[in-house]
Design a protein around this motif. Structure first.
Motif, PDB file in Angstrom:
ATOM      1  N   PRO A 203       1.152  11.514 -10.449  1.00  0.00           N
ATOM      2  CA  PRO A 203      -0.208  11.609 -10.727  1.00  0.00           C
ATOM      3  C   PRO A 203      -0.786  11.387 -12.086  1.00  0.00           C
ATOM      4  CG  PRO A 203       0.393  13.557  -9.900  1.00  0.00           C
ATOM      5  CD  PRO A 203       1.641  12.811 -10.005  1.00  0.00           C
ATOM      6  N   ASN A 204      -0.215  11.879 -13.019  1.00  0.00           N
ATOM      7  CA  ASN A 204      -0.722  12.147 -14.487  1.00  0.00           C
ATOM      8  C   ASN A 204      -0.246  10.899 -15.252  1.00  0.00           C
ATOM      9  OD1 ASN A 204      -2.086  14.438 -13.716  1.00  0.00           O
ATOM     10  ND2 ASN A 204      -0.330  15.727 -14.358  1.00  0.00           N
ATOM     11  N   SER A 205       0.540  10.322 -14.890  1.00  0.00           N
ATOM     12  CA  SER A 205       1.420   9.178 -15.678  1.00  0.00           C
ATOM     13  C   SER A 205       0.681   7.811 -15.348  1.00  0.00           C
ATOM     14  CB  SER A 205       2.852   8.892 -15.390  1.00  0.00           C
ATOM     15  OG  SER A 205       3.203   8.603 -14.064  1.00  0.00           O
TER      16      SER A 205
ATOM     17  N   ALA B  28       0.860  -1.121  -0.119  1.00  0.00           N
ATOM     18  CA  ALA B  28       0.032   0.262   0.091  1.00  0.00           C
ATOM     19  C   ALA B  28       0.670   1.222  -0.136  1.00  0.00           C
ATOM     20  CB  ALA B  28      -1.028  -0.040   1.290  1.00  0.00           C
ATOM     21  N   GLN B  29       1.881   1.102   0.963  1.00  0.00           N
ATOM     22  CA  GLN B  29       2.778   2.491   0.737  1.00  0.00           C
ATOM     23  C   GLN B  29       3.532   2.658  -0.691  1.00  0.00           C
ATOM     24  OE1 GLN B  29       5.275   1.180   4.048  1.00  0.00           O
ATOM     25  NE2 GLN B  29       4.438   2.397   5.413  1.00  0.00           N
ATOM     26  N   LEU B  30       3.849   1.463  -1.205  1.00  0.00           N
ATOM     27  CA  LEU B  30       4.353   1.817  -2.587  1.00  0.00           C
ATOM     28  C   LEU B  30       3.534   2.175  -3.747  1.00  0.00           C
ATOM     29  CD1 LEU B  30       6.548  -1.691  -2.797  1.00  0.00           C
ATOM     30  CD2 LEU B  30       7.489   0.610  -2.492  1.00  0.00           C
ATOM     31  N   VAL B  31       2.338   1.672  -3.459  1.00  0.00           N
ATOM     32  CA  VAL B  31       1.466   2.264  -4.254  1.00  0.00           C
ATOM     33  C   VAL B  31       1.104   3.697  -4.373  1.00  0.00           C
ATOM     34  CG1 VAL B  31      -1.297   2.036  -4.988  1.00  0.00           C
ATOM     35  CG2 VAL B  31       0.145  -0.015  -4.901  1.00  0.00           C
ATOM     36  N   GLU B  32       0.849   4.224  -2.914  1.00  0.00           N
ATOM     37  CA  GLU B  32       0.732   5.466  -2.805  1.00  0.00           C
ATOM     38  C   GLU B  32       1.645   6.460  -3.219  1.00  0.00           C
ATOM     39  OE1 GLU B  32      -0.431   8.357   1.288  1.00  0.00           O
ATOM     40  OE2 GLU B  32      -0.631   6.248   1.372  1.00  0.00           O
TER      41      GLU B  32
END
Length: 154
Positions: free
Chosen positions: A96-98, A85-89
């Motif tokens: 944020p746009n890629s 979850a930390q890696l995804v966040e």
């Protein structure tokens, strides 16, 4: 003359049969239990070594003089380990746009969903009546009934 009936069908009427909502709740609970088991801190991380234990590697490395201890890459991997979850966040915050894990999507398949045996993983044609799990043969059905079918329900 009385008609013969299958023993398996007769036993199925005596067992509890779950509806689709109960099956989904049971599956979600099992997945949550697996997630809890999968990630945990190293239980040996806080162990303190006894000073009486001989340090063989240190005696081989020193050969008379004191050398500075170097930390391996494995030490830093363990010390600064992040959860999924930390890696995804983090990935979402950096770009944020890629395209990232959250925004990745594939269209639905044109083909029907494949069904696999819950015991061995081979393609399956049959479904357990009480719990809805898939199985491919009588041997897998026996294993399922003995070890898995409705065993860990709360």
């Amino acid at each position: 003359m009385a008609a013969r009936e299958s023993g398996r069908i007769k036993d199925a009427y005596q067992k509890r049969v779950l509806d689709e909502a109960a099956r989904k709740r049971r599956q979600k609970k099992a997945l949550e239990a697996l997630e809890q088991d999968n990630f945990h801190d190293d239980p040996h991380a806080d162990l303190v070594m006894s000073k009486k234990v001989p340090k063989f590697q240190e005696t081989l490395d020193n050969r008379g003089g004191r050398r500075k201890k170097t930390r391996s890459a494995e030490y830093y991997k363990q010390r600064f380990r992040k959860t999924f979850a930390q890696l995804v966040e983090e990935d979402l915050n950096i770009n944020p746009n890629s395209p990232n894990y959250v925004s990745a999507q594939a269209p639905p398949s044109k083909f029907p969903e494949r069904q696999f045996c819950a015991v061995c993983g081979f393609p399956s044609n049959y479904t357990c009546i009480p719990c809805g799990a898939r199985y491919c043969s009588m041997k897998c059905l026996g294993t399922h009934l003995d070890t898995r079918c409705l065993k860990w329900t709360a």
